[in-house]
Design a protein around this motif. Structure first.
Motif, PDB file in Angstrom:
ATOM      1  N   GLU A 170       0.773  -1.356  -0.107  1.00  0.00           N
ATOM      2  CA  GLU A 170      -0.019   0.051   0.058  1.00  0.00           C
ATOM      3  C   GLU A 170       0.944   1.345   0.093  1.00  0.00           C
ATOM      4  OE1 GLU A 170      -3.193   2.574   2.718  1.00  0.00           O
ATOM      5  OE2 GLU A 170      -3.225   0.129   2.994  1.00  0.00           O
ATOM      6  N   GLU A 171       1.875   1.107   0.728  1.00  0.00           N
ATOM      7  CA  GLU A 171       2.894   2.454   0.776  1.00  0.00           C
ATOM      8  C   GLU A 171       3.547   2.560  -0.541  1.00  0.00           C
ATOM      9  OE1 GLU A 171       4.452   4.088   4.053  1.00  0.00           O
ATOM     10  OE2 GLU A 171       2.416   3.722   5.095  1.00  0.00           O
ATOM     11  N   LEU A 221       1.364   4.318  -2.660  1.00  0.00           N
ATOM     12  CA  LEU A 221       1.255   5.524  -2.643  1.00  0.00           C
ATOM     13  C   LEU A 221       2.411   6.439  -2.917  1.00  0.00           C
ATOM     14  CD1 LEU A 221      -0.337   5.685   1.015  1.00  0.00           C
ATOM     15  CD2 LEU A 221      -1.383   6.169  -1.004  1.00  0.00           C
ATOM     16  N   ILE A 233       2.569   9.895  -5.822  1.00  0.00           N
ATOM     17  CA  ILE A 233       3.240  11.279  -5.753  1.00  0.00           C
ATOM     18  C   ILE A 233       4.413  11.451  -6.505  1.00  0.00           C
ATOM     19  CG2 ILE A 233       4.338  12.526  -3.920  1.00  0.00           C
ATOM     20  CD1 ILE A 233       2.629  11.343  -1.900  1.00  0.00           C
ATOM     21  N   ASN A 240      10.667   7.294  -6.293  1.00  0.00           N
ATOM     22  CA  ASN A 240       9.757   6.513  -5.610  1.00  0.00           C
ATOM     23  C   ASN A 240      10.266   6.157  -4.227  1.00  0.00           C
ATOM     24  OD1 ASN A 240       7.943   6.508  -7.664  1.00  0.00           O
ATOM     25  ND2 ASN A 240       8.741   4.739  -8.563  1.00  0.00           N
ATOM     26  N   VAL A 269      12.743   7.271  -2.489  1.00  0.00           N
ATOM     27  CA  VAL A 269      12.770   8.508  -1.687  1.00  0.00           C
ATOM     28  C   VAL A 269      11.534   8.900  -0.888  1.00  0.00           C
ATOM     29  CG1 VAL A 269      13.822  10.954  -1.465  1.00  0.00           C
ATOM     30  CG2 VAL A 269      14.681   9.311  -2.904  1.00  0.00           C
ATOM     31  N   ASN A 270      10.681   8.849  -1.797  1.00  0.00           N
ATOM     32  CA  ASN A 270       9.079   9.261  -1.304  1.00  0.00           C
ATOM     33  C   ASN A 270       8.874   8.152  -0.192  1.00  0.00           C
ATOM     34  OD1 ASN A 270       9.030  11.325  -2.958  1.00  0.00           O
ATOM     35  ND2 ASN A 270       7.377  10.251  -4.383  1.00  0.00           N
ATOM     36  N   VAL A 302      10.576   8.920   2.945  1.00  0.00           N
ATOM     37  CA  VAL A 302      10.171  10.122   3.556  1.00  0.00           C
ATOM     38  C   VAL A 302       8.631   9.884   4.417  1.00  0.00           C
ATOM     39  CG1 VAL A 302       9.297  12.439   3.137  1.00  0.00           C
ATOM     40  CG2 VAL A 302      11.148  11.835   2.177  1.00  0.00           C
ATOM     41  N   MET A 303       7.766   9.172   3.771  1.00  0.00           N
ATOM     42  CA  MET A 303       6.670   8.588   4.305  1.00  0.00           C
ATOM     43  C   MET A 303       6.735   7.882   5.433  1.00  0.00           C
ATOM     44  SD  MET A 303       4.160   7.617   1.149  1.00  0.00           S
ATOM     45  CE  MET A 303       3.965   8.477  -0.300  1.00  0.00           C
ATOM     46  N   GLY A 353       8.425   9.951   8.239  1.00  0.00           N
ATOM     47  CA  GLY A 353       7.689  10.987   8.713  1.00  0.00           C
ATOM     48  C   GLY A 353       6.601  10.416   9.588  1.00  0.00           C
ATOM     49  N   LYS A 354       5.968   9.356   9.176  1.00  0.00           N
ATOM     50  CA  LYS A 354       4.975   8.487   9.949  1.00  0.00           C
ATOM     51  C   LYS A 354       5.523   8.441  11.394  1.00  0.00           C
ATOM     52  CE  LYS A 354       2.351   4.382   8.892  1.00  0.00           C
ATOM     53  NZ  LYS A 354       2.156   3.526   7.862  1.00  0.00           N
ATOM     54  N   GLY A 373       8.126  11.827  12.582  1.00  0.00           N
ATOM     55  CA  GLY A 373       7.981  13.185  12.009  1.00  0.00           C
ATOM     56  C   GLY A 373       9.000  13.755  11.111  1.00  0.00           C
ATOM     57  N   PRO A 374       9.162  15.131  11.185  1.00  0.00           N
ATOM     58  CA  PRO A 374      10.093  15.668  10.419  1.00  0.00           C
ATOM     59  C   PRO A 374      11.712  15.283  10.159  1.00  0.00           C
ATOM     60  CG  PRO A 374       8.846  17.488  11.190  1.00  0.00           C
ATOM     61  CD  PRO A 374       8.594  16.174  11.861  1.00  0.00           C
ATOM     62  N   MET A 425      15.784  10.085   4.451  1.00  0.00           N
ATOM     63  CA  MET A 425      16.087  10.499   3.097  1.00  0.00           C
ATOM     64  C   MET A 425      17.552  10.667   3.111  1.00  0.00           C
ATOM     65  SD  MET A 425      14.729  13.867   1.414  1.00  0.00           S
ATOM     66  CE  MET A 425      15.823  15.162   1.651  1.00  0.00           C
ATOM     67  N   LEU A 474      19.327   7.266   2.946  1.00  0.00           N
ATOM     68  CA  LEU A 474      19.068   6.801   1.583  1.00  0.00           C
ATOM     69  C   LEU A 474      20.017   7.322   0.413  1.00  0.00           C
ATOM     70  CD1 LEU A 474      17.254   4.417   0.217  1.00  0.00           C
ATOM     71  CD2 LEU A 474      15.679   6.261  -0.180  1.00  0.00           C
TER      72      LEU A 474
END
Lengths: 193, 163
Positions: B23-24, B27, B31, B35, B37-38, B41-42, B45-46, B49-50, B57, B60
């Motif tokens: 699923e991730e 997603l 975006i 991919n 890196v996204n 980050v997700m 972040g989840k 946080g930041p 990131m 990687l």
């Protein structure tokens, strides 16, 4: 290299980051058009080497942006002959373009993930995803084709054959890509292509 | 790359289950941007946080980036030798084949396209021609072909939902 050019490159890659639907390979045709054809900052050979080496080394494909930044910075500062200044310029431009290429899309990922999770089955999101698929495929095939022509400007039929063979081997076998690359290197060196 | 990430995150570290990963990944692909890196980050972040996103990131990108520049450095130092130049040419076309194969991997999905595969294939050929032959800027290709394609798909999906 002037700071205006540096800024222009940085901002262009920020924009590409947001256009990179389907991942790093989808923006390869645009990087070729912009850096090789339009600004002539990279030669066809340097372009081909950047993309090729980024396929050998471990890590995400987007790192090829860093390799291109390194090449452009190094050449703009006078090449290896100029010593330390050129190396530092290369490294700084590599870092700057890599940040430009990943930061906007990462911010988007960070802030959009919750919204997207809620709406992933919404009509608009599904239409976007499915609608972009033909485009992503076309762009990735373009990336491969531009890399082929950059590595094989004389259209040597043996290289064309090797390219087609490589595509078929990847599609129909589970051989590790590094072995394939090594085979290509040995074949190229042995045949003097 | 996908296979390595999946093995590490699902099998070895057991940070998520296979279906969560799928699923991730879906997603992350929706975006724009690289991919993997996204995804990082997700995931960062989840959970944290930041700072987690930033840590994932940079983990990687930084070390592999340095490794990459060193490899390029080494190749360039020997690129003037004819044997290395030949090897690089040939590796270039091998890599080109790999990239094209990566694109063609989506064919089974394209065959199931809501627009039907002939039209989807036509849109694919159009974007190939515009990007590789006519050399249109990417923004223009996405603006024209992407808009037409997404618009038609939206219209088709809506018609299907109604019936």
């Amino acid at each position: 290299m002037t700071w205006q050019l540096w800024l222009e490159l940085h901002l262009h890659f920020c924009m590409l980051s947001l256009l990179a639907v389907g991942g790093a390979l989808a923006i390869v045709p645009e990087m070729h058009r912009y850096l090789v054809n339009e600004l002539q900052l990279l030669s066809e050979t340097a372009f081909s080497q950047s993309v090729t080496l980024s396929q050998i080394a471990p890590g995400p494909n987007i790192l090829l942006v860093a390799v291109m930044g390194w090449d452009i910075g190094l050449q703009a500062a006078g090449g290896f002959e100029s010593g330390g200044v050129a190396v530092v310029t290369g490294l700084l431009l590599a870092l700057s373009l890599l940040i430009a290429a990943v930061l906007p899309s990462s911010l988007l990922s960070y802030f959009m993930v919750k919204w997207l999770q809620l709406h992933q089955h919404a009509l608009g999101v599904r239409a976007f995803k499915a609608g972009m698929l033909p485009l992503v495929m076309g762009l990735m095939l373009s990336a491969g084709w531009l890399l082929q022509t950059a590595s094989n400007p004389t259209m040597d039929w043996r290289l064309l054959l090797i390219c087609a063979a490589s595509m078929l081997i990847v599609l129909f076998t589970r051989i590790h890509l590094l072995w394939l690359m090594l085979g290509g290197a040995v074949l190229g060196a042995a045949l003097g292509l | 790359m996908l296979a390595v990430v999946q093995r590490e995150m699902v099998d070895r570290k057991q940070w998520m289950t296979l279906s969560e990963f799928a699923e991730e990944w879906a997603l992350a692909q929706t975006i724009p941007g690289p991919n993997v890196v996204n995804l990082a980050v997700m995931f960062g972040g989840k959970h944290f946080g930041p700072t987690g996103a930033l840590a994932a990131m940079s983990g990687l990108l930084l070390l592999p980036g340095l490794l990459m520049v060193s490899i390029v450095f080494a190749f360039q130092a020997f690129a003037h030798l004819p044997v290395v130049a030949s090897a690089l040419h040939c590796m270039g076309v091998v890599a080109a084949g790999m990239v094209m194969a990566a694109g063609w991997r989506f064919w089974p999905t394209l065959k199931q396209h809501p627009l039907g595969w002939p039209l989807a294939l036509l849109l694919m050929v159009a974007s190939f021609g515009l990007a590789a032959v006519v050399h249109w800027p990417l923004a223009k290709v996405i603006g024209v072909v992407g808009l037409v394609s997404c618009g038609l798909t939206w219209w088709r999906l809506q018609a299907k939902a109604r019936s």
